[in-house]
Every structure is written in structure tokens, then in C-alpha cells.
Design a protein around this motif. Structure first.
Motif, PDB file in Angstrom:
ATOM      1  N   LYS A 212      -5.430   3.465  -1.255  1.00 18.34           N
ATOM      2  CA  LYS A 212      -5.924   2.137  -0.931  1.00 18.34           C
ATOM      3  C   LYS A 212      -7.039   1.734  -1.872  1.00 18.34           C
ATOM      4  O   LYS A 212      -7.876   2.554  -2.267  1.00 18.34           O
TER       5      LYS A 212
ATOM      6  N   HIS B  12       1.218  -3.026  -0.162  1.00 22.06           N
ATOM      7  CA  HIS B  12       0.725  -3.821   0.943  1.00 22.06           C
ATOM      8  C   HIS B  12      -0.513  -4.585   0.467  1.00 22.06           C
ATOM      9  O   HIS B  12      -1.468  -3.969  -0.020  1.00 22.06           O
ATOM     10  N   ILE B  13      -0.482  -5.902   0.635  1.00 19.16           N
ATOM     11  CA  ILE B  13      -1.648  -6.720   0.315  1.00 19.16           C
ATOM     12  C   ILE B  13      -2.101  -7.371   1.613  1.00 19.16           C
ATOM     13  O   ILE B  13      -1.330  -8.090   2.262  1.00 19.16           O
ATOM     14  N   THR B  14      -3.329  -7.119   2.003  1.00 21.78           N
ATOM     15  CA  THR B  14      -3.856  -7.721   3.228  1.00 21.78           C
ATOM     16  C   THR B  14      -4.757  -8.904   2.882  1.00 21.78           C
ATOM     17  O   THR B  14      -5.237  -9.028   1.740  1.00 21.78           O
ATOM     18  N   GLU B  15      -4.958  -9.763   3.881  1.00 19.34           N
ATOM     19  CA  GLU B  15      -5.833 -10.938   3.716  1.00 19.34           C
ATOM     20  C   GLU B  15      -5.530 -11.662   2.415  1.00 19.34           C
ATOM     21  O   GLU B  15      -6.427 -11.890   1.580  1.00 19.34           O
ATOM     22  N   THR B  16      -4.298 -12.033   2.235  1.00 14.40           N
ATOM     23  CA  THR B  16      -3.876 -12.626   0.970  1.00 14.40           C
ATOM     24  C   THR B  16      -4.652 -13.897   0.650  1.00 14.40           C
ATOM     25  O   THR B  16      -5.056 -14.667   1.541  1.00 14.40           O
TER      26      THR B  16
ATOM     27  N   ASP C  41      -3.709 -14.345  -5.347  1.00 14.68           N
ATOM     28  CA  ASP C  41      -2.755 -13.223  -5.323  1.00 14.68           C
ATOM     29  C   ASP C  41      -1.359 -13.684  -5.744  1.00 14.68           C
ATOM     30  O   ASP C  41      -0.473 -12.848  -5.980  1.00 14.68           O
TER      31      ASP C  41
ATOM     32  N   ASP D  13      -2.573 -13.929   5.600  1.00 14.17           N
ATOM     33  CA  ASP D  13      -1.560 -13.014   6.127  1.00 14.17           C
ATOM     34  C   ASP D  13      -1.376 -11.844   5.159  1.00 14.17           C
ATOM     35  O   ASP D  13      -1.895 -11.837   4.042  1.00 14.17           O
ATOM     36  N   SER D  14      -0.593 -10.866   5.618  1.00 13.94           N
ATOM     37  CA  SER D  14      -0.299  -9.702   4.777  1.00 13.94           C
ATOM     38  C   SER D  14       1.032  -9.896   4.055  1.00 13.94           C
ATOM     39  O   SER D  14       1.908 -10.640   4.518  1.00 13.94           O
ATOM     40  N   ALA D  15       1.162  -9.219   2.930  1.00  6.19           N
ATOM     41  CA  ALA D  15       2.410  -9.237   2.166  1.00  6.19           C
ATOM     42  C   ALA D  15       2.821  -7.793   1.896  1.00  6.19           C
ATOM     43  O   ALA D  15       1.976  -6.949   1.573  1.00  6.19           O
ATOM     44  N   VAL D  16       4.115  -7.540   2.050  1.00  7.36           N
ATOM     45  CA  VAL D  16       4.634  -6.199   1.808  1.00  7.36           C
ATOM     46  C   VAL D  16       5.824  -6.278   0.856  1.00  7.36           C
ATOM     47  O   VAL D  16       6.736  -7.074   1.063  1.00  7.36           O
TER      48      VAL D  16
ATOM     49  N   ARG E 240      -8.151  -4.600  -0.761  1.00  4.05           N
ATOM     50  CA  ARG E 240      -7.091  -5.255   0.013  1.00  4.05           C
ATOM     51  C   ARG E 240      -5.685  -4.764  -0.326  1.00  4.05           C
ATOM     52  O   ARG E 240      -4.700  -5.219   0.247  1.00  4.05           O
TER      53      ARG E 240
END
Lengths: 116, 114
Positions: free
Chosen positions: B58, B76-80, B84, B17-20, B61
Motif C-alpha cells: 500500500k 485498488h485506488i481509494t478516495e478517487t 486520477d 469512490d474506490s476503483a479496482v 490511496r
């Protein structure tokens, strides 16, 4: 690889002892270094700004006679915690800028100080 | 002086999932916004930064956005991934030349659940 080296990584000593922590910039000359203190689960608190060849600038509330800073060369700054007491136990971290202030600052790996 | 607020203080996400993480700053003179990752027992490591003349940056990720008008910036971190998991700090630094000190947010503890 690390651009700022901090030593020692951990110190355990008796109350009343003075402890010296070294911060070295690797492969670059650091005209300015910063010393931070971090309590568990908290953010970094700036203690002082160390400038090569001149006196350090301390933040409000930080005792300069308690936390002695020396920046005698372009690659080395030292923080000495004098007559340390249990309340001085903390994680101390240094960081360094190179000679270009537009570059990011790099952090050492910190020193865990525990006063018994 | 500058005041940086950061939230949330803790964040748990499922792997993939993503983290913001969001931050606000108070001093309009701030023009440099780094993000640091701190693992247990280590010093902070710079992961990405952004300057006030850029709205988004960017790096694989990781992305950072900046809204100067609102004085907001976000990570924003995608595909955690489990690696991470760490504490993330936002920070702000003023311009004006010289070695300006950085003001840190309070930190966000990110946990990525496998």
C-alpha cells in the motif's frame, strides 16, 4: 523528476524521410533500454531491446532494417525510422533499466510520429 | 510467452469512490508486477509495484494485491480524485536474472467524475 528523457516529443514529416528519436537516461547508466510502439487506445508493444555496445534484439515481426537501433553509450539509445511511411505513424516510447535489474524500468514521455 | 489480461477496459467512478482494476497472468515464472499510469500524450509512470514474495502493498490511496496461486493481481485506488483519471496498465515480468522484458495488459481507462 524525469529519469528518462526522450526527444523529440513530436515529429511531423513527409513520407520517405528518416526520423531519429533519442532516449537518454538521466543520472544513471542504462545498460539496457527498450523501445515500444503504441497505437491509439492500445497497449505498449515491445519492438526491441537495446543493449549498450551490442546489437539490438528485435521482437518477432519488427523489421530491423526499418527500425535501426543504436546504443552507443550507457546513457543514450537512438531509434531511427528509415524511409518512414504513413503506416509508421505512431507513439514511440523508450524505457530504461539501470544497472540493477531488480529496479523498475522508467519510461520516457514518448515521441508522436506523424508521417504525411 | 507471458500473457497478461486486464479488465475492465474502461471504468467510470464518482469522485471519492474506490476503483479496482484486475489482472491475470499466465506464466508462473513471473515474479514482479508493476502498475503504470499513463496520461494523455505522456509515457507510462510507475505508481506502485509488487513482488511475488509479498501479498499486498500500500502507498497512501493506492494498494496492490497479489494472489500467486490464482495468478491474479489487482490495483485498488481509494478516495478517487479527478486527477486520477488516466489509463492504467498492469504488467508482469519474469525472474531469472538479467533484464527481462515486461508484458503489459491492454490498459484500463479510468474516468473519475467530479
Amino acid at each position: 523528476g524525469a529519469v528518462v528523457s526522450q526527444h523529440p516529443s513530436r515529429v511531423i514529416c513527409k513520407s520517405g524521410t528518416s526520423v531519429k528519436i533519442e532516449c537518454r537516461s538521466l543520472d544513471f547508466q542504462a545498460t539496457t533500454m527498450f523501445w515500444y510502439r503504441q497505437f491509439p487506445k492500445q497497449s505498449l508493444m515491445l519492438m526491441a531491446t537495446s543493449n549498450e555496445g551490442s546489437k539490438a534484439t528485435y521482437e518477432q515481426g519488427v523489421e530491423k532494417d526499418k527500425f535501426l537501433i543504436n546504443h552507443a553509450s550507457l546513457t543514450l539509445s537512438t531509434l531511427t525510422v528509415t524511409s518512414a511511411h504513413p503506416e509508421d505513424s505512431s507513439f514511440y516510447i523508450c524505457s530504461a533499466f539501470g544497472q540493477d535489474s531488480n529496479q523498475p524500468q522508467h519510461f520516457g514521455d514518448g515521441t508522436r510520429l506523424s508521417i504525411l | 510467452g507471458e500473457n497478461v489480461e486486464q479488465h475492465p477496459s474502461t471504468l467510470s467512478v464518482q469522485e471519492g469512490d474506490s476503483a479496482v482494476i484486475k489482472c491475470t497472468y499466465s506464466d508462473s515464472a513471473s515474479n514482479y508486477f508493476p502498475w503504470y499510469k499513463q496520461e494523455l500524450g505522456k509515457g507510462p509512470q510507475l505508481i506502485i509495484d509488487i513482488r511475488s514474495n509479498v501479498g499486498e502493498k500500500k502507498d497512501q490511496r493506492i494498494a496492490v494485491t497479489l494472489n500467486k496461486t490464482a495468478k491474479h493481481f489487482s490495483l485498488h485506488i481509494t478516495e478517487t480524485q479527478p486527477e486520477d483519471s488516466a489509463v492504467y496498465f498492469c504488467a508482469a515480468r519474469k525472474g531469472g536474472g538479467g533484464y527481462q522484458k515486461v508484458t503489459f495488459g491492454i490498459g484500463t481507462k479510468l474516468q473519475v467524475i467530479p
